[in-house]
Design a protein around this motif. Sequence first.
Motif, PDB file in Angstrom:
ATOM      1  N   VAL A   1      12.998  -8.849 -10.347  1.00  0.00           N
ATOM      2  CA  VAL A   1      12.627  -9.666  -9.187  1.00  0.00           C
ATOM      3  C   VAL A   1      13.606  -9.436  -8.043  1.00  0.00           C
ATOM      4  CG1 VAL A   1      12.531 -12.041  -8.346  1.00  0.00           C
ATOM      5  CG2 VAL A   1      11.402 -11.448 -10.494  1.00  0.00           C
ATOM      6  N   GLU A   2      14.894  -9.337  -8.377  1.00  0.00           N
ATOM      7  CA  GLU A   2      15.902  -9.142  -7.338  1.00  0.00           C
ATOM      8  C   GLU A   2      15.693  -7.820  -6.587  1.00  0.00           C
ATOM      9  OE1 GLU A   2      18.180 -11.045 -10.874  1.00  0.00           O
ATOM     10  OE2 GLU A   2      16.372  -9.841 -10.538  1.00  0.00           O
TER      11      GLU A   2
ATOM     12  N   LYS B   1      12.760  -6.229  -6.310  1.00  0.00           N
ATOM     13  CA  LYS B   1      11.544  -6.396  -5.508  1.00  0.00           C
ATOM     14  C   LYS B   1      11.858  -7.128  -4.207  1.00  0.00           C
ATOM     15  CE  LYS B   1       8.029  -6.316  -9.158  1.00  0.00           C
ATOM     16  NZ  LYS B   1       6.831  -6.980  -9.707  1.00  0.00           N
ATOM     17  N   ASP B   2      12.713  -8.141  -4.293  1.00  0.00           N
ATOM     18  CA  ASP B   2      13.094  -8.873  -3.076  1.00  0.00           C
ATOM     19  C   ASP B   2      13.856  -7.979  -2.106  1.00  0.00           C
ATOM     20  OD1 ASP B   2      11.858 -11.155  -3.961  1.00  0.00           O
ATOM     21  OD2 ASP B   2      13.697 -12.129  -4.666  1.00  0.00           O
TER      22      ASP B   2
ATOM     23  N   ILE C   1      11.285  -5.868  -0.462  1.00  0.00           N
ATOM     24  CA  ILE C   1      10.570  -6.687   0.531  1.00  0.00           C
ATOM     25  C   ILE C   1      11.367  -6.760   1.832  1.00  0.00           C
ATOM     26  CG2 ILE C   1       9.890  -9.062   1.088  1.00  0.00           C
ATOM     27  CD1 ILE C   1       9.050  -9.327  -1.905  1.00  0.00           C
ATOM     28  N   ASN C   2      12.665  -7.006   1.703  1.00  0.00           N
ATOM     29  CA  ASN C   2      13.530  -7.107   2.886  1.00  0.00           C
ATOM     30  C   ASN C   2      13.633  -5.757   3.602  1.00  0.00           C
ATOM     31  OD1 ASN C   2      14.045  -9.823   2.474  1.00  0.00           O
ATOM     32  ND2 ASN C   2      15.837  -9.430   1.192  1.00  0.00           N
TER      33      ASN C   2
ATOM     34  N   THR D   1       4.554  -9.100  -0.765  1.00  0.00           N
ATOM     35  CA  THR D   1       4.994 -10.072  -1.765  1.00  0.00           C
ATOM     36  C   THR D   1       5.417  -9.336  -3.030  1.00  0.00           C
ATOM     37  OG1 THR D   1       2.792 -10.315  -2.752  1.00  0.00           O
ATOM     38  CG2 THR D   1       3.319 -11.730  -0.854  1.00  0.00           C
ATOM     39  N   ARG D   2       6.041 -10.058  -3.944  1.00  0.00           N
ATOM     40  CA  ARG D   2       6.482  -9.438  -5.195  1.00  0.00           C
ATOM     41  C   ARG D   2       5.307  -8.845  -5.971  1.00  0.00           C
ATOM     42  NH1 ARG D   2      10.287 -14.459  -7.222  1.00  0.00           N
ATOM     43  NH2 ARG D   2      12.017 -14.157  -5.732  1.00  0.00           N
TER      44      ARG D   2
END
Length: 394
Positions: free
Chosen positions: A70-71, A73-74, A77-78, A89-90
């Motif tokens: 998840v980290e 993917k974030d 995203i950024n 989105t994730r």
Amino acid sequence: MKLAERVQALTPSSTLAITSKAKALKAEGHDVIGLGAGEPDFNTPDYILNAAKKAMDEGKTKYTPAGGLVELKDAIINKFKRDNELDYTRNQIIVTTGAKHALYTLFQVLLNKDDEVIVPIPYWVSYPEQIKLSEGKPVFVKAQEKNNFKLTPEQLEEAITPKTKAIILNSPSNPTGVLYSVEELKALGEIALKHDLWIVSDEIYEKLIYGNENHVSIASVSPELKEKTIIINGVSKSHSMTGWRIGYATGDEKVIKAMSNLVSHATSNPTSIAQYAAIAAYEHSEEEVDKMKKAFEERLNKLYNWIIEIPHVTCVKPDGAFYLFPNVKEVVKASPFNTTDEWVAQLLEEEKVAIVPGSGFGSEDNVRLSYATSLDQLEEAAKRIKRFVEKYSL
């Protein structure tokens, strides 16, 4: 024993073949200059190495979700918000074992038997093979050198049939290094939307663009194009992390979910330590990336001038990546060699310079030179190539 037909139909990688031969000659003690590599010659930046060490020390060595942390993917995203003004989105991101694996998995979930994918020539060597492994059919369209190796809207329209499912765009390109402008992407995108095609946008060289040019993702051209575009990217080229094997695909949630389901049965997950390293790559400043880019640009400008000084060799100057794709048709024609492949093989044998024949990229009149090596090596390689040309073609 008879192997599966799908693997018997594969064409061996020309880049790996030439690299293997060059390594064998080096091992025998020859002074070989290798210009075949498709990877930066810089080490991975220290802040990324330190992040990987920290992750190991903290015991982050277990399974991760199949589609990636998840980290991470974030962080991706950024990156899209910062670099491309795109919001995802994730659930629209899958992290894979390299960008090559992202492409392979995408074709596996996107294509049915005999679905067609338009592949502009010159192409990266693995595109057609991955399409064939998915039981699809690559449809080749030759982008003309006079158009800087870029596919035109007219060519795209003419190649589309009722079986066409997708088109591949690679900008900046391997092997040519050329970059599509926003106007060119918009024109191609309109045709893709008209025929409801998926756009596979390979943007792995996004950070390596020179001069005053800027990278534009076709997904950022319009909301409609974003819906039909799957972006392929990764940290291999941008952060000199080829061996870490972290890539990703971004786009339609249903497509990404299908890819995640597939990789859960194929690889389980990308290497945990490499994922933490990739987080650091995207969360840190790009100072090291910019240094690498500056070095590549200096090499490009010098090598390009050395190559075009060789008689009968022409070359479209690249906008990005780290390759030259000169045309040697007239040189080979005037030589005793029947094909560019033979010419390249003899160049390696005599002058110990390893370059890749264009046949592997669908363009038999050209050769690919990587400038991911030192200026001294590039200058010496150019001298040897010129000497070889003068010996056999003048």
